[in-house]
Structures are given as C-alpha cells and as structure tokens.
Design a protein around this motif. Structure first.
Motif, PDB file in Angstrom:
ATOM      1  N   ARG A  83       1.570  -3.718  -2.836  1.00  0.00           N
ATOM      2  CA  ARG A  83       1.614  -4.154  -1.447  1.00  0.00           C
ATOM      3  C   ARG A  83       0.384  -4.965  -1.046  1.00  0.00           C
ATOM      4  NH1 ARG A  83       5.141  -2.568   2.577  1.00  0.00           N
ATOM      5  NH2 ARG A  83       6.214  -0.902   1.482  1.00  0.00           N
ATOM      6  N   ILE A 106      -1.953   3.071   9.899  1.00  0.00           N
ATOM      7  CA  ILE A 106      -0.860   2.746  10.810  1.00  0.00           C
ATOM      8  C   ILE A 106      -0.505   1.271  10.631  1.00  0.00           C
ATOM      9  CG2 ILE A 106      -0.152   2.585  13.217  1.00  0.00           C
ATOM     10  CD1 ILE A 106      -1.974   4.991  13.783  1.00  0.00           C
ATOM     11  N   PRO A 108      -1.465  -2.342   8.318  1.00  0.00           N
ATOM     12  CA  PRO A 108      -1.704  -2.531   6.878  1.00  0.00           C
ATOM     13  C   PRO A 108      -3.176  -2.400   6.500  1.00  0.00           C
ATOM     14  CG  PRO A 108      -1.152  -4.607   7.954  1.00  0.00           C
ATOM     15  CD  PRO A 108      -0.952  -3.545   8.976  1.00  0.00           C
ATOM     16  N   ASP A 135       6.745  -6.609  17.265  1.00  0.00           N
ATOM     17  CA  ASP A 135       6.895  -5.155  17.145  1.00  0.00           C
ATOM     18  C   ASP A 135       5.583  -4.435  16.876  1.00  0.00           C
ATOM     19  OD1 ASP A 135       9.587  -4.828  17.643  1.00  0.00           O
ATOM     20  OD2 ASP A 135      10.109  -5.510  15.636  1.00  0.00           O
ATOM     21  N   VAL A 137       2.144  -2.394  17.271  1.00  0.00           N
ATOM     22  CA  VAL A 137       1.681  -1.405  18.246  1.00  0.00           C
ATOM     23  C   VAL A 137       0.166  -1.481  18.396  1.00  0.00           C
ATOM     24  CG1 VAL A 137       3.587   0.182  17.870  1.00  0.00           C
ATOM     25  CG2 VAL A 137       1.521   0.409  16.494  1.00  0.00           C
ATOM     26  N   HIS A 230      10.673 -11.069  14.133  1.00  0.00           N
ATOM     27  CA  HIS A 230       9.559 -11.640  13.387  1.00  0.00           C
ATOM     28  C   HIS A 230       9.140 -13.030  13.872  1.00  0.00           C
ATOM     29  CE1 HIS A 230       9.774  -8.367  10.557  1.00  0.00           C
ATOM     30  NE2 HIS A 230      11.017  -8.645  10.232  1.00  0.00           N
ATOM     31  N   ASP A 284       7.950 -10.245   1.900  1.00  0.00           N
ATOM     32  CA  ASP A 284       8.298  -8.825   1.898  1.00  0.00           C
ATOM     33  C   ASP A 284       9.704  -8.577   2.438  1.00  0.00           C
ATOM     34  OD1 ASP A 284       7.416  -9.724   4.340  1.00  0.00           O
ATOM     35  OD2 ASP A 284       6.384  -7.864   4.881  1.00  0.00           O
ATOM     36  N   LEU A 285      10.330  -9.616   2.984  1.00  0.00           N
ATOM     37  CA  LEU A 285      11.705  -9.414   3.451  1.00  0.00           C
ATOM     38  C   LEU A 285      12.665  -9.599   2.274  1.00  0.00           C
ATOM     39  CD1 LEU A 285      11.829 -11.311   6.875  1.00  0.00           C
ATOM     40  CD2 LEU A 285      11.426  -8.889   6.440  1.00  0.00           C
ATOM     41  N   PRO A 286      13.741  -8.831   2.259  1.00  0.00           N
ATOM     42  CA  PRO A 286      14.720  -9.002   1.185  1.00  0.00           C
ATOM     43  C   PRO A 286      15.292 -10.416   1.220  1.00  0.00           C
ATOM     44  CG  PRO A 286      15.175  -7.026   2.485  1.00  0.00           C
ATOM     45  CD  PRO A 286      14.098  -7.768   3.190  1.00  0.00           C
TER      46      PRO A 286
ATOM     47  N   LEU B 415       9.064   4.885   3.117  1.00  0.00           N
ATOM     48  CA  LEU B 415       9.111   3.436   3.313  1.00  0.00           C
ATOM     49  C   LEU B 415       7.969   2.751   2.569  1.00  0.00           C
ATOM     50  CD1 LEU B 415      10.186   3.420   7.037  1.00  0.00           C
ATOM     51  CD2 LEU B 415      11.434   2.380   5.153  1.00  0.00           C
ATOM     52  N   ALA B 420      10.103  -2.092   1.433  1.00  0.00           N
ATOM     53  CA  ALA B 420      10.344  -2.493   2.822  1.00  0.00           C
ATOM     54  C   ALA B 420       9.087  -3.113   3.430  1.00  0.00           C
ATOM     55  CB  ALA B 420      10.761  -1.275   3.640  1.00  0.00           C
ATOM     56  N   PRO B 421       9.249  -4.079   4.353  1.00  0.00           N
ATOM     57  CA  PRO B 421       8.077  -4.670   4.998  1.00  0.00           C
ATOM     58  C   PRO B 421       7.260  -3.594   5.720  1.00  0.00           C
ATOM     59  CG  PRO B 421      10.083  -5.835   5.623  1.00  0.00           C
ATOM     60  CD  PRO B 421      10.503  -4.648   4.840  1.00  0.00           C
ATOM     61  N   TRP B 422       5.973  -3.851   5.859  1.00  0.00           N
ATOM     62  CA  TRP B 422       5.088  -2.856   6.472  1.00  0.00           C
ATOM     63  C   TRP B 422       5.583  -2.441   7.854  1.00  0.00           C
ATOM     64  CZ3 TRP B 422       1.694   0.284   4.570  1.00  0.00           C
ATOM     65  CH2 TRP B 422       0.992   1.076   5.473  1.00  0.00           C
ATOM     66  N   LEU B 423       6.016  -3.447   8.608  1.00  0.00           N
ATOM     67  CA  LEU B 423       6.381  -3.193   9.993  1.00  0.00           C
ATOM     68  C   LEU B 423       7.539  -2.194  10.107  1.00  0.00           C
ATOM     69  CD1 LEU B 423       5.083  -4.274  12.506  1.00  0.00           C
ATOM     70  CD2 LEU B 423       6.837  -6.019  12.654  1.00  0.00           C
ATOM     71  N   VAL B 426       6.267   1.148  10.796  1.00  0.00           N
ATOM     72  CA  VAL B 426       5.801   1.316  12.172  1.00  0.00           C
ATOM     73  C   VAL B 426       6.989   1.552  13.098  1.00  0.00           C
ATOM     74  CG1 VAL B 426       4.573   0.204  14.074  1.00  0.00           C
ATOM     75  CG2 VAL B 426       3.796  -0.145  11.721  1.00  0.00           C
ATOM     76  N   LEU B 427       8.030   0.740  12.918  1.00  0.00           N
ATOM     77  CA  LEU B 427       9.213   0.890  13.766  1.00  0.00           C
ATOM     78  C   LEU B 427       9.859   2.250  13.556  1.00  0.00           C
ATOM     79  CD1 LEU B 427      10.734  -2.664  13.344  1.00  0.00           C
ATOM     80  CD2 LEU B 427       9.887  -1.642  15.447  1.00  0.00           C
TER      81      LEU B 427
END
Lengths: 398, 488
Positions: A83, A106, A108, A135, A137, A230, A284-286, B415, B420-423, B426-427
């Motif tokens: 990662r 929380i 990266p 998204d 936080v 995104h 990182d997205l499929p 996860l 899967a993406p990091w976010l 969080v979600l």
C-alpha cells in the motif's frame, strides 16, 4: 525468622527495581544500540537534515496531533508494503526528535508522502480536506490560511515543506543506497519483502508507465457514485472543473464538459494521474470501476458542431503550430515535443483530448495559469490565434 | 506463606500498632480529591466526545485551534489519566493508607500542596497549554515538558506523603494492596521521566523504543497497580471476609511487576526495532495474560458468596472492574501475537482495547474506590439510588462502545488486508464511529449519576447503605481484616 522475612522483602524490593531496570535495558537501551549501529551502517554518508522551515513544519505536525491519525511507520508487512512502499528503516528517522510513528492509522501512512501530491493540492486539502477528497474525515485547518487555500500563512508553508520532506532521505539515497541497505540488513529478505518500489502509494502520479486500456464501462450508475465520491470535489458536479476544491488549485481542474477525451487518454490519466498537477492517480480503484468512471466522465461532453473554417486558415494554423507549439505539444499534438523533458508538467495532448474551440482559444490567448503555457496574445495576430486554436482540434484520435 | 489464607476472627489481631481509627483518615483530602476527580472526568469526557463527534461530522466545529481535533485528543487521554484516575487514586490512598498501616499520612499540609500542585499546576495548565499549542506528540505524554517537571515533583511529594506509613509499620505485615501502592508510586516515579523526556533526546526509532515502554508502563505501572490496590482493598473490606489467598496475591504482584515493563515493544510489532526485542515483548505479553488469570482468580474466589451482582455498589464496581481486567488482559495478550497484531494494529480495535482498560477496568475500580471511601466519610452525602443508576449506565455504555470499536477494528483490518482503496476503510468505519459517539450518552449519564450519588442524598447515608447491604461495619474493624497474619 523475622530477620529472614525482612531480608526477603529487601531482596524483593531490589529485585523490583531490577525488573524495571531490566526492561529499560532489554527493550530500550539494547535495541537503541542495535538501531544506532544499523543507522551508522545503512545511512548515506551525508543525509540531508530538515531545513529550518521543515523543522518548524514538523513542530506544527506534532502540535496538531497529525501523528494520531497518520502513522509514519510502514511495517515489515506485505499489506503495508504493497500500500505504501518500502518499510521505514532506522536511519530514515535519525533526525526525528521526537519520533512521530503513531499507533493509529485513520488516514493513510505518510512516511513516503513527499512526492505524492502537489503543493496546491496540499494547501486546498489542509484548508478544507473535503473540497478535494469529498469523503475525508480530516479536520480542516483554516487557521493556517488567510481566508483561502491560495493565501497560505508561513505556518502552512512550513507544514507543506515538512510534508514534502517525508521520505525524501530515502529517495535521495538512490539505487546505490538501496543496494547498500540490502547488503547490511537481512530483515527485508527475512520477511520476503523486497519491495519492488520505494513508494507504492497508488495516488502517486507519473509521466509515463504501463496502464490498462479501459473498455469504457457500461455501468453509469456505478460510474456516477465513484465520480461523486472521488472526482466531484475538484471537477464539479457537472464536470465543469468548478468543484469546491477547484478554487485553490493551479492549474484548474480540467473542464470535462469542454473536452472530448479518447478512451486511451482517460485510461492513461486515471491510471497514472497528471504529473505536476493536483490530479492524482487512481491505481487503487478496481479496473472495472475505473472503466465505469471513464464512461461516466465521457458523457459530460456533449458533441457539438464547431464552425467549419476554410482551408487556408487551417494552413495558417499548421504554420503557427509548427513554429510556436510543436516544441512542447509535439508534431502530432500528443504532448511529446522535444522540450517536454525540461517542463515540470506534460503539455496537453490534443490527440487524447479535443478541447472545444472556445476553450482552446481561451488557452492560447490567456495561457493556462499554473502551467508553463504562456499567453500568446500580442505575440500572434487574432487570425493566427484563432487558426492555431482551431488547428489543434484536428489532432484528436478517437 | 504458600497456603491460602483463611483468616478466622481469632486471627485478625493486627500484629503491631493500634487498629486504624476513623480519625486517622484525612477525610477532607479524600473528599477534595474525590470531587476533583469527577469534575476533571467531565472535562476529559467533553474532550473525548468532541473528538468523536468531529470524526463523524468533521465540519461540526470551525477550525479554531482551541477545539482542533489533535489538541482535544491530547487533552482527552491526559485528562483521563492525570485528572480523573490520579485524583481518584489519591482520594482512595487518603482513605486506605491509614487503614492499611494504622498510621496517618505524612502531613495534611503536604496533602494540600499536593492537591493544589496536581490540579492547579499540572492538569489544568497542562490542558490549557496543549490547547494553546504547547505539547509533545508522544502518547500518554502529551503535556509539555514544563508540566512534566511538575508531575515528577508531585509524584515525589506523593511518595513522601504515602510511603513512610508503610515503612514505619514494618514491611513483613504488608497486605497486598500496600504492595501495589508502594509499587505503583515508586515505579511511576521511575517510568514517567523515561517516557516523557527520553524520546525528546533520542531520535526516531530509538526514541520510539522508549515510547513503547512508557505507553505500557503508564497503564502497567501507574494505573493497573493502583486500580488493583483498590480492588484488593474494597473486596475484603466490603465482604468482611479475607482475600482468598495471600500467596496468590503476592505471586500475582511480583509477576506483574516483572512482566508488565517487558511488554512495551509490543506497540511496535513488525517495526524496525530489533526482532528479538519484539519477540521478547510478545512472549512477556502472553505470560502477562497468565499472571492476570492468577490475580483475577484470586479476586473472584474472594468474592464467593456475594452473588453475581453485589448489593453494595462500590463492591459491584470493583468486581466488575475485575472482570474487565481479565477480558482486557487476555485481549491484550492475544493482540500482541504477530498473527493478530498484523491485522488489528493501527485499527479501532486498539481504541476499543484502551477504552476497555481505562474506562472499563480502571474507571470502574476508581469509581468503586471513591464510593467505598465516601460511604465511610461520616458527613459526606451519599445517594444509593443514583449510584445504582451510575453503575448500570456505565456498564451499558462501556459494553456498547468497546463491542462497537472492536467490530470497527475488524472491518478496517479486513479492508486494509485487501486491495480496497484507503478511503473505503474510512467510509466503512463511519457508522461505527457514530455508534461510539452515541455510546457517550449512557456514559455521560452514568458519570452524572455518579456525581449525584456523591453530592446528593442524606449526609452519612453511606454508612446506612453499608449496614443495609453487608451489615454494620465500623471502620476500625476493617483494618485487621486486611492485615496479613503473622508470618512466623
């Protein structure tokens, strides 16, 4: 008997303090010695310490508790290495007083953050994280700015300088440094973690690289969800490059409604990002998700009829282009001219993205802020400007 | 020494010194520290709730530095440890040390200075300085260095205040609570400077090794010994029966002080810190679980006959703390193991674990200790119904919160192991964070009930409650019951 009992308690009390001393030695002092030795042997001879500004940024990072959500410790674990990149070695932390490893993740890990995002992205993200990452936080830090992400205070600049220094020492060590580290440390081999890349962050943009050719997905609903999650922060709900994050970004996010993108171009940009801009990569997205996303992005552009211009204007455009534009944008308009290597970002590829005539003309007239593209008004006549703006639209390859 | 001690009434004569008298307890200082503990608890609670709200609604507050997430987060844990628990422990020490030793604490004047120093020079200025931007980014050590200097001074004063009565009594007669008090005060004095000062002087990974030690020592050498001192004190005092086995008590004590400090590096498993140190700490963590089973077995056996839920609320608080102690320690032993650590480390699982330790085990023990002492302050108000509410609300809140965070941790861990993406992690965590915030409702209500339990009701009602639940029990009878019989 009494004396014996008293003695035994004395012995026990001494032993108690001994236990503590033992723990400090075996888990503090001794590992420290090993790490010191490891640092001595693995560190480059003249590692770059933090500058005064970076050091101030580091204090701000500590003061605001950044380390309580962002670790700076990539563990010797496959999941971490894949990662984030190569595990953090002792010598990389040799100037960290005190360490900022953290025990909670929380957001990266930031050990290799230095080369991931552009400065304008960082400022926008610090000022209002959800403007660029809807998204997120993360708390926002308007206190580092004077009213907007484009007006950073000294504190914001220091913090940015520190963020950009993260992972730098290791990158500067270069391949010969990595080779040297491998000969010294068996740990990486031990754990079968010979990381192929120093920085594995999937958001890291790159100028070139393999990418999967996305077959434009036919799941617009999924594409829309992904876009809102995104992309909409910067590119806006209607793709017009006017999302809340756009304000602080230079260059401005692409106006997706005014460009016709080729399948190939979208595949490249989504996979590799746009180097030198705030546009990150989305590796990182499929791949299926990226395809759906690309499909959704394409529908922002409504095909429109642009005025047909007479042949001699096209000729003028070709002449202007060859004389002034081709060094950067390339003979075939693919953004691969001879000067590209000197530029901090890759010039627009007209072969991959056809701008509307209006956008093209605006760019050539006024330049593109935040990029090396200069305004040509005054250097070229109105006719030449229009001709060139029109001409570049012809490079587009579906 | 190796036989289970069953003290009969004929065997309860205090070996030396006079039986403790009510008037050797400095009730004013019990009262002051008890109230300060609960008031500081509310401040720490507000810090904690605010950061939890900011995680669910990140825009809930403006970006003012005075309520920025990181600074409030620093104040939350420092407040819980130094504001709430330490004050609670001090209140309990003023009650228990004279009873354990039959002697007064060193000086009331010193006590007043300690109270003032601890609250008005350490905790409150510490909070303000952190909010103003003066802190150090080290876990369980966030107060700035200048505050740390006063903490060390205050700990020295506490040692002078509480330790001499034990030594003048003669060590061979010490009850296990006394050992834990001595151990806790002495070793905190040793560990605190190491955790707070060394990482500022030793960089990076080397400093982290010391941080790891302190993260565990703060819990293991300060909070745990004093919480166990309370539990070991309250159980025999409230049940009017001696502890099951003095031998197991002492075995547990010495194993704890041997093993706890050796756990530190398990906070940095798979890091660059030498693998031998990591593995040693992991082995010590497993052994610590065994030790806790010994301690808890001894405590639960001492509770035989009180039923599942003791009628005496302080006793119920400490017996629940004992069960929490077992669960949190077994959990700790497991999550230190590499196969589990690789997944759940860095996740909300750990936050659940630390709340089980500090809000479950330590807070329940401290609440039990304070209420137990309160019952025995003749002029203190005492409201048994409110304390009944406090117990159940806190129990419900802690269980919901810890279960919720543990599940969140497992979701995050899964996860993170995937591509899967990091976010996504969080979600996925956000609904759990919302539940965590909501769990603050019963917890806050429980603490309000605790405050009401100690500030409303009839004066002297505490002793009535004791008579109702366990029968009349004048305070001077307690001391012999805690004492160790002659060892000859």
């Amino acid at each position: 008997m009494k004396r014996f009992v008293r003695m035994s308690y004395l012995v026990a009390a001494v032993a108690g303090v001994g236990f503590f001393a033992l723990s400090v030695f075996v888990l503090g002092v001794w590992p420290g010695r090993v790490l010191e030795e490891e640092t001595r042997r693995m560190s480059p001879e003249h590692p770059l310490p933090l500058t005064a500004s970076e050091q101030r940024g580091r204090s701000i990072y500590g003061r605001e508790g950044c380390a309580y959500c962002h670790t700076q410790q990539i563990r010797f674990l496959k999941s971490d290495v894949e990662r984030f990149g190569a595990p953090v070695l002792a010598w990389e932390t040799r100037f960290d007083y005190p360490h900022l490893w953290g025990t909670r993740r929380i957001g990266p890990d930031l050990s290799r953050e230095g080369s991931i995002h552009s400065a304008d992205w960082h400022y926008s993200h610090l000022y209002s994280p959800r403007s660029v990452v809807p998204d997120s936080v993360m708390p926002s830090y308007p206190l580092f700015f004077q009213g907007g992400p484009d007006r950073p205070t000294q504190e914001a600049r220091d913090l940015l300088a520190y963020l950009e220094s993260l992972g730098r020492a290791r990158e500067l060590a270069g391949p010969e440094g990595e080779a040297r580290m491998r000969t010294v440390s068996h740990r990486m081999e031990e754990m079968d973690l010979t990381s192929p890349v120093l920085n594995a962050n999937p958001a890291r943009s790159r100028r070139q690289g393999e990418y999967p050719r996305l077959s434009l997905g036919n799941d617009p609903a999924r594409g829309e969800i992904l876009y809102r999650r995104h992309c909409a922060g910067c590119h806006g709900q209607r793709g017009e490059g006017d999302g809340p994050g756009a304000y602080g970004l230079l260059p401005r996010p692409a106006n997706l409604a005014e460009h016709e993108y080729s399948q190939d171009r979208l595949s490249f940009v989504l996979w590799n990002g746009v180097s030198g801009t705030a546009m990150p990569a989305w590796r990182d997205l499929p791949v299926q998700d990226l395809a759906s996303l690309a499909g959704f992005v394409r529908q922002f552009y409504a095909p429109r009829s642009e005025p047909e211009l007479p042949g001699q204007i096209l000729e003028l455009g070709a002449k202007v282009y060859a004389g002034h534009c081709a060094q950067c944008h390339g003979d075939e308009g693919a953004g691969d001219g001879s000067a590209v290597r000197e530029l901090r970002m890759v010039p627009a590829s007209f072969a991959g993205a056809r701008p509307s005539f209006a956008v093209s003309l605006r760019a050539i007239r006024s330049g593109v802020e935040g990029t090396p593209m200069a305004p040509w008004t005054g250097k070229l006549s109105e006719a030449e400007l229009s001709a060139a703006a029109y001409f570049v639209r012809g490079f587009y390859r579906q | 020494m190796d036989r289970p001690e069953r003290m009969s009434d004929s065997n309860t004569g205090s070996p030396r010194g006079t039986p403790a008298q009510t008037d050797t307890v400095e009730t004013g200082l019990v009262y002051a520290h008890g109230l300060a503990a609960i008031l500081m608890l509310f401040a720490s609670l507000v810090f904690g709730i605010t950061v939890s709200i900011e995680m669910v609604w990140p825009n809930a507050l403006d970006g003012s530095p005075w309520h920025s997430w990181g600074r409030l987060r620093y104040d939350h844990t420092q407040g819980i440890m130094l504001g709430w628990l330490a004050n609670g422990f001090f209140a309990f020490l003023y009650h228990s040390v004279p009873i354990l030793t039959g002697r007064r604490v060193t000086s009331v004047r010193l006590g007043q200075w300690l109270f003032g120093l601890w609250n008005c020079v350490v905790v409150i200025p510490g909070w303000v300085l952190v909010l103003a931007g003066f802190s150090q980014p080290l876990e369980w050590a966030e107060f700035p260095l200048v505050i740390d200097a006063f903490v060390v001074l205050a700990l020295l004063m506490a040692a002078v205040q509480f330790l001499p009565p034990f030594f003048s009594r003669g060590l061979e007669d010490l009850y296990v609570s006394s050992w834990y008090v001595i151990g806790g005060l002495v070793f905190t004095l040793l560990a605190y400077p190491m955790g707070n000062f060394v990482p500022e002087l030793v960089p990076g990974a080397r400093g982290a090794a010391f941080s790891g030690l302190w993260i565990h020592d703060a819990v293991g050498l300060f909070v745990t010994p004093l919480a166990l001192a309370i539990i070991y004190f309250v159980i025999p005092a409230a049940t009017r029966r001696p502890i099951y086995s003095h031998f197991l008590s002492m075995l547990g004590f010495w194993l704890l002080f041997f093993l706890y400090p050796l756990n530190g590096t398990h906070h940095y498993v798979f890091s660059v810190i030498p693998m031998e140190a990591q593995k040693g700490a992991i082995a010590a963590s497993a052994l610590l679980g065994v030790d806790v089973i010994i301690v808890v077995a001894n405590l639960l056996l001492s509770l035989r006959g009180t039923g599942w839920f003791a009628r005496d609320v302080p006793l119920r608080f400490v017996s629940t703390a004992t069960v929490f102690y077992l669960i949190v320690s077994i959990q700790g032993s497991l999550q230190a193991q590499m196969s589990i650590n690789r997944a759940v480390h860095f996740s909300d699982w750990v936050i659940g674990h630390s709340h089980l330790a500090m809000l479950g085990f330590a807070t329940f023990a401290a609440a039990g200790g304070i209420t137990h002492a309160w019952q025995r302050i003749p002029r203190a108000r005492y409201n048994p119904r409110a304390l009944e509410w406090a117990y159940w609300l806190l129990l419900g809140g802690v269980v919901v919160m810890v279960a919720d965070l543990t599940m969140a941790g497992i979701v995050e861990a899964r996860l993170w192991q995937s591509s899967a993406p990091w976010l996504d992690s969080v979600l996925a965590a956000r609904p759990y964070w919302l539940v965590r915030t909501l769990s603050a409702i019963p917890i806050t209500a429980g603490f309000i009930a605790l405050l009401l339990g100690l500030t409303t009701g009839k004066r002297g009602a505490g002793m009535d409650a004791v008579r109702e639940t366990v029968g009349a029990q004048p305070i001077q009878e307690i001391a012999p019951r805690l004492a160790v019989p002659e060892l000859s």
